[in-house]
Design a protein around this motif. Structure first.
Motif, PDB file in Angstrom:
ATOM      1  N   GLU A   1       0.834  -1.202   0.000  1.00  0.00           N
ATOM      2  CA  GLU A   1       0.000   0.000   0.000  1.00  0.00           C
ATOM      3  C   GLU A   1       0.868   1.252   0.000  1.00  0.00           C
ATOM      4  O   GLU A   1       0.567   2.223  -0.692  1.00  0.00           O
ATOM      5  CB  GLU A   1      -0.948  -0.009   1.193  1.00  0.00           C
ATOM      6  CG  GLU A   1      -2.063  -1.017   1.057  1.00  0.00           C
ATOM      7  CD  GLU A   1      -2.941  -1.101   2.289  1.00  0.00           C
ATOM      8  OE1 GLU A   1      -2.496  -0.708   3.387  1.00  0.00           O
ATOM      9  OE2 GLU A   1      -4.073  -1.571   2.146  1.00  0.00           O
TER      10      GLU A   1
ATOM     11  N   LYS B   1       3.863   1.516  -1.238  1.00  0.00           N
ATOM     12  CA  LYS B   1       4.481   1.637  -2.561  1.00  0.00           C
ATOM     13  C   LYS B   1       3.495   2.176  -3.589  1.00  0.00           C
ATOM     14  O   LYS B   1       3.850   3.038  -4.398  1.00  0.00           O
ATOM     15  CB  LYS B   1       5.043   0.289  -2.997  1.00  0.00           C
ATOM     16  CG  LYS B   1       6.267  -0.109  -2.193  1.00  0.00           C
ATOM     17  CD  LYS B   1       6.739  -1.493  -2.531  1.00  0.00           C
ATOM     18  CE  LYS B   1       7.948  -1.861  -1.675  1.00  0.00           C
ATOM     19  NZ  LYS B   1       8.390  -3.226  -1.904  1.00  0.00           N
ATOM     20  N   VAL B   2       2.283   1.689  -3.571  1.00  0.00           N
ATOM     21  CA  VAL B   2       1.258   2.184  -4.495  1.00  0.00           C
ATOM     22  C   VAL B   2       0.947   3.647  -4.203  1.00  0.00           C
ATOM     23  O   VAL B   2       0.817   4.461  -5.127  1.00  0.00           O
ATOM     24  CB  VAL B   2      -0.020   1.315  -4.438  1.00  0.00           C
ATOM     25  CG1 VAL B   2      -1.157   1.958  -5.216  1.00  0.00           C
ATOM     26  CG2 VAL B   2       0.269  -0.078  -4.964  1.00  0.00           C
TER      27      VAL B   2
ATOM     28  N   TYR C   1       1.237   6.770  -6.802  1.00  0.00           N
ATOM     29  CA  TYR C   1       0.144   7.721  -7.075  1.00  0.00           C
ATOM     30  C   TYR C   1       0.568   9.149  -6.771  1.00  0.00           C
ATOM     31  O   TYR C   1       0.313  10.058  -7.547  1.00  0.00           O
ATOM     32  CB  TYR C   1      -1.099   7.358  -6.265  1.00  0.00           C
ATOM     33  CG  TYR C   1      -2.045   6.451  -7.005  1.00  0.00           C
ATOM     34  CD1 TYR C   1      -3.193   6.957  -7.599  1.00  0.00           C
ATOM     35  CD2 TYR C   1      -1.796   5.097  -7.122  1.00  0.00           C
ATOM     36  CE1 TYR C   1      -4.064   6.133  -8.277  1.00  0.00           C
ATOM     37  CE2 TYR C   1      -2.644   4.263  -7.801  1.00  0.00           C
ATOM     38  CZ  TYR C   1      -3.779   4.782  -8.385  1.00  0.00           C
ATOM     39  OH  TYR C   1      -4.631   3.966  -9.064  1.00  0.00           O
TER      40      TYR C   1
ATOM     41  N   TYR D   1      -5.309   8.562  -3.194  1.00  0.00           N
ATOM     42  CA  TYR D   1      -6.492   7.720  -3.113  1.00  0.00           C
ATOM     43  C   TYR D   1      -7.697   8.474  -2.581  1.00  0.00           C
ATOM     44  O   TYR D   1      -7.580   9.360  -1.762  1.00  0.00           O
ATOM     45  CB  TYR D   1      -6.244   6.550  -2.174  1.00  0.00           C
ATOM     46  CG  TYR D   1      -5.344   5.512  -2.756  1.00  0.00           C
ATOM     47  CD1 TYR D   1      -5.856   4.520  -3.571  1.00  0.00           C
ATOM     48  CD2 TYR D   1      -3.991   5.521  -2.494  1.00  0.00           C
ATOM     49  CE1 TYR D   1      -5.030   3.561  -4.111  1.00  0.00           C
ATOM     50  CE2 TYR D   1      -3.160   4.567  -3.026  1.00  0.00           C
ATOM     51  CZ  TYR D   1      -3.684   3.600  -3.832  1.00  0.00           C
ATOM     52  OH  TYR D   1      -2.870   2.656  -4.365  1.00  0.00           O
TER      53      TYR D   1
END
Length: 91
Positions: free
Chosen positions: A17, A19-20, A24, A31
């Motif tokens: 999470e 890393k994502v 982003y 998010y």
């Protein structure tokens, strides 16, 4: 599945999470509250995967886990142990 396996998977998910989230943010997005739809930087308050706010993530990155735990508890309405577990999973 025993507690150790659950803890290991939880840590791996938290790492993914992060890393994502990094990907982003570096693309100019973050998010939404649902954790599935990216929102533009000017689209309101950013919430990272797992419902952790950008402010909490910043405190963790700055090496201020106690402040991060306190803020997360206020935002999420959770107890000390749950907040500590979440913040520890972000390190």
């Amino acid at each position: 599945m025993d507690d150790e396996q659950v803890a290991e998977l939880t840590a791996r998910i938290a790492d993914l999470e992060r890393k994502v989230d990094w990907l982003y943010r570096n693309a100019g997005y973050s998010y939404s509250n649902a954790g599935t739809t990216p929102i533009a930087p000017d689209g309101g308050s950013a919430v990272a995967p797992g419902g952790v706010s950008a402010e909490v993530l910043d405190l963790v990155r700055q090496g201020q886990p106690i402040h991060a735990i306190r803020l997360y508890r206020q935002q999420a309405g959770v107890g000390l142990k749950e907040a500590k577990d979440v913040i520890d999973g972000l390190k």
